[in-house]
Write an enzyme that holds these catalytic residues in place. Structure first.
Site, PDB file in Angstrom:
ATOM      1  CB  ALA A 273     -11.028  86.592 -52.854  1.00  0.00           C
ATOM      2  CG  HIS A 308     -17.370  83.649 -50.823  1.00  0.00           C
ATOM      3  ND1 HIS A 308     -18.266  82.726 -51.315  1.00  0.00           N
ATOM      4  CD2 HIS A 308     -16.204  82.982 -50.662  1.00  0.00           C
ATOM      5  CE1 HIS A 308     -17.654  81.546 -51.440  1.00  0.00           C
ATOM      6  NE2 HIS A 308     -16.396  81.676 -51.055  1.00  0.00           N
ATOM      7  CD  GLU A 309     -12.988  84.809 -50.320  1.00  0.00           C
ATOM      8  OE1 GLU A 309     -12.518  83.955 -49.553  1.00  0.00           O
ATOM      9  OE2 GLU A 309     -13.377  84.541 -51.473  1.00  0.00           O
ATOM     10  CG  HIS A 312     -14.682  81.003 -46.481  1.00  0.00           C
ATOM     11  ND1 HIS A 312     -15.250  79.753 -46.417  1.00  0.00           N
ATOM     12  CD2 HIS A 312     -14.613  81.314 -47.814  1.00  0.00           C
ATOM     13  CE1 HIS A 312     -15.529  79.333 -47.649  1.00  0.00           C
ATOM     14  NE2 HIS A 312     -15.162  80.256 -48.508  1.00  0.00           N
TER      15      HIS A 312
END
Length: 865
Positions: A273, A308-309, A312
């Site tokens: 991703a 996770h994304e 960010h």
């Protein structure tokens, strides 16, 4: 190593403030036209502008100084090697503001980077292309000329001109959609101005999608875009994203800065991703969950990737690393906090124990090699970045941040994070900036401690011995570098600043004492501890090091495995440490096999998963001997009791982890040749194929692997990417030579998406001794095509690791080395060195321990005299 090309960053005499970008992709001819109008600042007079540009043809370029006359560029000087273009002007561009206008054209490539094409099939069966982007690290320059460095931030106004029956998405929300004057079959879609951001986070997608939508509790619109007709497969990710945004907002005490966030599944996608701000792209398996056909491990994977994304969006997007040298911080941090977030959303996943098996032990294994590298690597030329996207930056990065969080404590850690995000928002920062904020928040020597973990490679082995003095226990603790090839007597041995925690059998889950080991050795006195109580170092398995206990200390800990008084994560850690000490020749492998037998009452999925993994390594090693069947029998004996207990069918009240455990155990028993398991698998597979009795998703992978009938046929009919991938991995795990060849040829066929070829070939390599040989030969024979396909990306490294790592004869190391000397793969250079090192380590291990292992396995079976 070949000479590093001297690398020069872009000059700073002209920088962008805002990019006005209009793009018009042609989804039939697979090209695009672009118009850039950038507001720029000239900081000192110059007659040229240097920008990044790759695979783009500039048609015209001009500069208009504020309130002045337009100056046309007289030449475009491309430096293709450096992916730069110099625009030359006939007169000096004076200091001050101005506008840079560029008209250009490019191709929608098929390399899964830059502005590229992704193939999909409409519900009616027609093949079409979507136009999508992937810019990290340095591919925005393939979509438009730009200052493509993370520290050169600007705002973006994006307009896309697209067929009116398609959807267009970008980082921001749509503010206007109107007919395109020159062609009424097209529309012009205009997006809101972005915040100040880096080029690598810009994104746009043009295609056909359905979506599901929700609102997070803090008012952000969340959408998950799926292939047409699969909207319901976006619901799980939508639920995760909607819970996650408020979690991060609360954790960082900083709100999500954009009005919306879209998560979208892209058919052809190289990574898992990409965290583009406000428009996160995923490969289908990392986002889509079919409520009826997805297994527990897929749900967990999606939850982690979404976590996770989204992390960010703050850490990386709002505050961005100053240069790629600090990439590890971006990735390591997100790889750590994704677990915190999933633990918050799904406490029943026991996800932190899984972290130890998935990330922590994996990083320890890689980092014990001589060909490892420090977490923080000085990056010059961005082509070196691809090599850094490895388990060290992600998994070791995440592990040392977990250790740091534990050392600081959650409250001060959050305080420091908040200060960091506020101080550097919309700007760039380096690793040192974060340490400084955490140091101020905690009053601890963060920079000094962390530098020892990030700037030198490797980690220590902590050697522990104890003596009882009255009611006190005196511990002698020392550190030295742990090497996969065994102890070395180096004069200049590195030291670490090691946070060490100690617990006792009185309360194994509670730390009794903490010390910071900042020299080669020390003694620690623990008061009021009875002689029959045990001591354990590193409770929770948080410190990034291995431990070698004295024999008596180890023996006192082993009952804690059998009676489960040690925490699952510590039972796992103890066994994993011993296994790696055996591989390094510091203890005999037989000692580890004896410890493994103590896990017969083990209930925990992750502990079994780690055992299974290590036994897989051992089984693969011993496939080079004539007593491979004996280790298979050992595996069957160890896994049979838990297999019987679990059975084939899920019981009421079982959860996520039971489903994972059943798939793991049955798969392991089958692979080790357990007759009853194989027969039952065949029977169930047959019923599944004949449509009598559908296999539950959690059993599909193990069962179809064991009962391989004709999965190639099933693959053609499978519509869901996760299901195809599951069949592809399984296809690799079948012995017969002609079948092996068929599978390998299938891997490069049209039937398999390019991003998945690697795992099919890897599946073959991991299946058997024959599979390993065939897969390596296949990679050599098809090298041109494979290398061309994944040019320089991290997939090429993964392919090499999967196919070359398992050999165990010295001459194979030489063969691998010489093959890559004549077939260059610059992005995988370190991987090749690591593979050769692993092959030599395997060979040494086999020479050293094979006979002892064989004897032990034989006498296990001998009837007692």
């Amino acid at each position: 190593m070949p000479e590093r090309r001297p690398f020069v960053r872009l000059p700073t005499d002209v920088y962008p403030v805002n990019y006005g970008l209009r793009l018009k992709p042609d989804l039939i001819d697979l090209t695009f036209e672009g118009k850039l109008e950038a507001a720029v600042e000239v900081t000192q007079g110059t007659n040229q502008i240097v920008m990044n540009c790759a695979d783009i043809d500039i048609i015209t370029a001009s500069f208009v100084p504020e309130g002045g006359e337009e100056i046309n560029a007289t030449g475009f000087n491309y430096q293709n090697e450096d992916e730069k273009v110099t625009l030359c002007f006939p007169s000096i561009l004076q200091k001050g503001s101005g506008s840079l206008k560029i008209d250009f054209v490019g191709e929608l490539n098929d390399k899964m980077k830059g502005f590229y094409r992704s193939k999909y099939t409409t519900p009616s069966g027609e093949n079409r292309y979507a136009a999508v982007t992937q810019f990290e690290a340095t591919d925005a320059r393939r979509a438009f000329p730009c200052w493509d460095e993370p520290a050169i931030k600007a705002t973006f106004d994006i307009t896309l001109i697209i067929p009116k029956d398609r959807i267009a998405l970008s980082n921001m929300n749509v503010v206007d959609r109107k007919p395109y004057p020159e062609d009424h079959s097209l529309v012009e879609v205009k997006f809101a101005t972005t915040p100040i951001m880096s080029t690598y986070l810009v994104a746009f997608v043009i295609g056909e999608y359905d979506f599901v939508e929700s609102q997070s509790s803090d008012g952000v619109t969340v959408r998950v875009y799926t292939p047409v007709g699969k909207a319901e497969q976006g619901k799980f990710a939508l639920e995760v994203a909607t819970k996650t945004l408020p979690f991060y907002k609360d954790y960082f005490s900083v709100p999500y800065p954009l009005p919306k966030i879209d998560l979208i599944a892209i058919a052809d996608f190289a990574a898992g991703a990409m965290e583009n701000w406000g428009l996160v792209t995923y490969r289908e398996t990392a986002l889509l969950i079919d409520p009826k056909n997805s297994c527990a491990s897929s749900r967990q994977w999606v939850a982690l990737v979404v976590g996770h994304e989204l992390a960010h969006q703050w850490f990386g997007n709002l505050v961005t690393m100053e240069w790629w040298t600090h990439l590890w911080l971006n990735e390591g941090f997100a790889s750590w906090i994704e677990y915190l977030c999933v633990d918050h959303c799904f406490p029943e996943y026991d996800i932190w124990t899984q972290f130890v098996s998935a990330d922590y032990t994996r990083a320890l294994d890689l980092d014990a090699l001589d060909n490892s590298h420090p977490i923080e690597v000085d990056v010059g030329h961005p082509s070196e970045v691809d090599e850094i996207f490895d388990a060290i930056s992600y998994s070791k990065g995440a592990s040392v941040i977990r250790m740091l969080h534990n050392y600081i404590g959650d409250e001060d850690f959050r305080k420091g994070m908040n200060a960091y995000l506020l101080k550097f928002q919309h700007k760039n920062a380096s690793t040192e900036d974060l340490w400084e904020c955490l140091e101020q928040a905690s009053g601890k020597p963060i920079a000094a401690v962390m530098n020892s973990w990030t700037k030198q490679m490797g980690f220590p082995i902590i050697v522990v011995d104890q003596e009882q003095h009255g009611s006190d226990r005196v511990l002698k603790i020392s550190q030295k570098k742990f090497c996969a090839s065994g102890p070395r007597n180096d004069e200049n041995c590195p030291n670490w600043m090691v946070p060490i925690s100690i617990c006792t059998s009185e309360d194994p889950s509670c730390t009794k004492m903490k010390v910071l080991l900042d020299q080669p050795e020390t003694t620690v006195n623990i008061t009021n501890i009875a002689p029959d109580h045990w001591l354990k170092i590193n409770p929770g398995t948080v410190g990034f090091y291995r431990i070698q206990y004295s024999t008596t200390m180890l023996e006192s800990l082993l009952p804690g495995i059998r009676d489960l008084t040690l925490l699952p994560v510590d039972r796992l850690g103890l066994q994993n440490d011993l296994f790696s000490l055996a591989r390094a020749g510091m203890i005999s492998t037989v000692e580890v096999l004896k410890v493994m037998e103590a896990f017969v009452n083990e209930p925990n999925y992750t502990v079994w998963s780690d055992l299974s993994c290590n036994l897989g390594v051992l089984s693969s090693l011993l496939s080079h001997t004539d007593f491979h069947e004996d280790i298979q029998e050992f595996i069957r004996d160890l896994f049979t009791p838990i297999g019987m207990k679990l059975g084939w069918d899920s019981k009421t009240g079982e959860g996520h982890l039971d489903a994972l455990l059943r798939g793991l155990v049955l798969g392991k028993l089958g692979k080790a040749g357990h007759k009853a398991t194989l027969e039952e698998a065949r029977r169930r597979f047959k019923e599944h194929v004949e449509g009598k009795q559908t296999l539950p998703a959690d059993l599909r992978s193990p069962v179809s692997r064991l009962a391989f009938l004709d999965s190639l046929e099933l693959h053609k009919q499978a519509d869901m990417q996760e299901e195809k991938n599951r069949i592809e991995r399984v296809l690799g795990a079948i012995p017969a030579p002609d079948l092996i060849q068929r599978v390998l040829n299938f891997a490069l066929s049209e039937e398999v998406r390019p991003q998945d070829t690697v795992s099919v070939i890897g599946g073959v390599a991991g299946s058997s001794k024959q599979g390993r040989k065939a897969a390596w030969k296949f990679v050599k024979d098809n090298w041109e095509e494979l290398h061309n396909r994944y040019q320089g990306g991290f997939l090429i490294s993964r392919l090499i690791k999967l196919t070359a790592d398992g050999f165990a004869i010295d001459k194979m190391a030489a063969e691998v080395k010489s093959f890559f000397e004549s077939h260059h793969a610059p992005a995988a250079e370190r991987t090749v060195q690591q593979c050769c090192e692993n092959i030599l380590l395997n060979a040494a291990w086999l020479k050293r321990d094979a006979e002892d292992i064989h004897q032990y396995l034989l006498q296990r079976k001998a009837p007692p005299v």
